[in-house]
Motif scaffolding. Structure first.
Motif, PDB file in Angstrom:
ATOM      1  N   TYR A 108     117.112  -9.278  53.771  1.00 22.45           N
ATOM      2  CA  TYR A 108     118.242  -9.909  53.756  1.00 22.45           C
ATOM      3  C   TYR A 108     119.562  -8.960  54.152  1.00 22.45           C
ATOM      4  CZ  TYR A 108     116.516 -14.176  52.149  1.00 22.45           C
ATOM      5  OH  TYR A 108     115.848 -15.388  51.950  1.00 22.45           O
ATOM      6  N   ALA A 109     119.566  -7.590  53.744  1.00 16.41           N
ATOM      7  CA  ALA A 109     120.556  -6.751  54.109  1.00 16.41           C
ATOM      8  C   ALA A 109     120.442  -6.273  55.299  1.00 16.41           C
ATOM      9  CB  ALA A 109     120.402  -5.542  53.175  1.00 16.41           C
ATOM     10  N   GLU A 110     119.179  -6.140  56.076  1.00 17.34           N
ATOM     11  CA  GLU A 110     119.220  -6.062  57.291  1.00 17.34           C
ATOM     12  C   GLU A 110     119.630  -7.263  58.302  1.00 17.34           C
ATOM     13  OE1 GLU A 110     115.442  -5.167  60.622  1.00 17.34           O
ATOM     14  OE2 GLU A 110     115.102  -5.004  58.500  1.00 17.34           O
TER      15      GLU A 110
ATOM     16  N   LEU B 245     121.971  -9.006  57.436  1.00 17.41           N
ATOM     17  CA  LEU B 245     123.450  -9.053  57.110  1.00 17.41           C
ATOM     18  C   LEU B 245     124.101  -7.971  58.161  1.00 17.41           C
ATOM     19  CD1 LEU B 245     123.716  -9.647  53.321  1.00 17.41           C
ATOM     20  CD2 LEU B 245     124.443 -11.318  55.216  1.00 17.41           C
ATOM     21  N   ARG B 246     123.425  -7.275  58.489  1.00 18.91           N
ATOM     22  CA  ARG B 246     123.993  -6.183  59.577  1.00 18.91           C
ATOM     23  C   ARG B 246     123.661  -6.238  60.802  1.00 18.91           C
ATOM     24  NH1 ARG B 246     121.580  -2.782  55.415  1.00 18.91           N
ATOM     25  NH2 ARG B 246     119.697  -2.422  56.587  1.00 18.91           N
ATOM     26  N   ASN B 247     122.887  -7.358  61.077  1.00 12.32           N
ATOM     27  CA  ASN B 247     122.877  -7.844  62.370  1.00 12.32           C
ATOM     28  C   ASN B 247     123.898  -8.692  62.980  1.00 12.32           C
ATOM     29  OD1 ASN B 247     121.806  -9.271  64.840  1.00 12.32           O
ATOM     30  ND2 ASN B 247     119.666  -8.718  64.146  1.00 12.32           N
ATOM     31  N   GLY B 248     124.787  -8.096  63.697  1.00 12.34           N
ATOM     32  CA  GLY B 248     125.994  -8.777  64.389  1.00 12.34           C
ATOM     33  C   GLY B 248     125.777 -10.140  65.093  1.00 12.34           C
TER      34      GLY B 248
ATOM     35  N   MET C 145     124.645 -12.816  62.323  1.00 10.56           N
ATOM     36  CA  MET C 145     125.875 -12.966  61.385  1.00 10.56           C
ATOM     37  C   MET C 145     126.860 -13.871  62.257  1.00 10.56           C
ATOM     38  SD  MET C 145     125.117 -12.317  58.481  1.00 10.56           S
ATOM     39  CE  MET C 145     126.503 -12.738  57.828  1.00 10.56           C
TER      40      MET C 145
ATOM     41  N   CYS D   3     115.057 -15.159  57.881  1.00  8.71           N
ATOM     42  CA  CYS D   3     116.363 -15.477  58.790  1.00  8.71           C
ATOM     43  C   CYS D   3     116.759 -16.977  58.507  1.00  8.71           C
ATOM     44  CB  CYS D   3     116.327 -14.986  60.188  1.00  8.71           C
ATOM     45  SG  CYS D   3     117.456 -15.453  61.305  1.00  8.71           S
TER      46      CYS D   3
END
Length: 417
Positions: free
Chosen positions: A217-219, A221-224, A227, A354
């Motif tokens: 999930y953190a990965e 959240l860092r995917n522009g 998001m 995702c």
């Protein structure tokens, strides 16, 4: 021997040509459980408030509680689906939905109702999140956007008929019967699940420990890109749930329409959703899913802003709310399916995780808007209109910012090349 994913997709394509209608109907039914769980009881909300002797505005917390369970549950079911396949988790979720629906029917206080709505939601969310993941298992991005539009077109029958059926149940019986109908629908869906093929082969299932889930999930959240699509669609959902929470009182209490007429007025919006999802599936090959996504976000902002202005000044009366929202709701066809397909394509792997994150953000945004409608209730449509307008503008601004960022990246690549 397990089939490679490419071979699985080819098999699914051949199957689609022969029996895809049945699969589409089952998947759309699973994706419609959020609508079934909310829209069916909307005409009964004022009556439930009175019969449970609850404070004004407290019924909105049954919607907020549902959205809390629906959002958190998706974060669990997605990784479970990646690990154990799609069908078994969906079936377990439906059992939980049936138990929660029965609890709602037997509730004697608003606190009990909110509790069982959370349980109901924890089960209901398994269907939508894993149905979306099944589409991603079987189809590439543009095709998956087309399939999601078709699914939404089919599933739109639920919000179209939900308030109408709920109003008719209220005309011939009590609000308790609405939740017993949900129990029956849960059993029907449980039967349908076992008619579906398993879309995630054993070799494609995640072998990571569940402790890795939060890192995934953190990965994401860092995917522009993920998001960007998720936030835009979440702001859209935020406006939509403000409408769902506010209109039973704006229409029935403020403008004095009957629960039966309210169901019809609500259902008209679904016709707009169905129309644009129909056209979206056909326009994608010509314009691309992203362009349609941006167009939908801008039109939604314009319609939501007009609704807010009408709600503040009272312009147009009931029509001043209903007409702009019809346009806003119709943009669902260009925003939601294309946003989900874009996010899943950007994620590349862990489709279940995702799909869980995007779904949790979409429905979780409704927690805020539904609660605000209850907290700010003043007996007029204005609080609802203000929230719809604000969130619609944020939806458009996020989409525009995402597009400009993408253009900047492409220009940078051109310069460097």
């Amino acid at each position: 021997m397990p089939q490679p994913q490419s071979q699985l997709r080819q098999t699914a394509t051949r199957h689609t040509r022969q029996q895809d209608l049945r699969i589409l109907i089952i998947l759309s039914a699973l994706m419609s459980f959020a609508s079934v769980s909310t829209d069916l009881y909307l005409p009964a909300m004022p009556t439930i408030t009175r019969e449970l002797h609850a404070a004004a505005g407290s019924i909105e917390f049954t919607l907020s509680g549902f959205l809390i369970g629906f959002s958190l549950g998706q974060l669990i079911w997605g990784p479970v689906g990646d690990r154990f396949g799609r069908r078994l988790p969906i079936a377990l979720g439906l059992v939980l939905f049936i138990v929660g629906s029965a609890g709602c029917a037997l509730s004697a206080t608003m606190v009990q109702m909110v509790f069982w709505r959370v349980i109901q939601a924890l089960g209901a969310c398994a269907g939508p999140v894993l149905a979306r993941a099944m589409v991603r298992d079987l189809y590439a991005r543009e095709r998956s956007a087309q399939m999601l539009s078709t699914l939404i077109l089919f599933m739109a029958v639920a919000p179209l008929l939900g308030p109408i059926i709920g109003g008719q149940i209220m005309a011939i019986g009590s609000w308790h019967n609405i939740f017993w109908v949900m129990v029956g629908l849960g059993f029907v869906a449980l039967y349908g699940v076992w008619q579906l093929p398993e879309s995630l082969s054993a070799e494609q299932r995640s072998q990571e420990p569940f402790s890795r889930v939060f890192a995934n999930y953190a990965e994401l959240l860092r995917n522009g890109r993920v998001m960007g699509f998720a936030l835009t669609s979440s702001f859209y959902y935020c406006s939509f749930y403000a409408f769902i929470a506010g209109t039973p009182f704006a229409y029935i209490d403020f403008y004095h329409v009957s629960p039966q007429i309210y169901g019809l007025l609500f259902g008209v919006n679904v016709l707009g959703i169905m129309s644009t999802n129909f056209f979206n599936g056909r326009l994608i090959t010509r314009f691309g899913s992203e362009k349609l996504f941006y167009i939908g976000a801008v039109i939604a902002a314009a319609a939501g802003s007009l609704l807010g202005i009408d709600a503040y000044f009272g312009w147009g009366g009931l029509a001043g709310l209903a007409i702009p929202f019809f346009v806003f709701a119709s943009m669902n066809g260009f925003i939601v399916a294309n946003a989900v397909a874009g996010a899943l394509a950007a994620a590349q792997h862990n489709a279940g995780a995702c799909s869980s994150l995007v779904g949790a953000m979409q429905y979780g945004s409704g927690i805020l808007s539904a609660s605000l409608v209850g907290w700010l209730a003043d007996g007029t449509p204005w609080p609802m209109g203000a929230i719809i307008a604000l969130m619609a503008l944020l939806c458009s601004l996020t989409a525009i910012g995402m597009r400009q960022h993408g253009k900047g990246q492409r220009q940078g690549c051109d310069i460097s090349s």
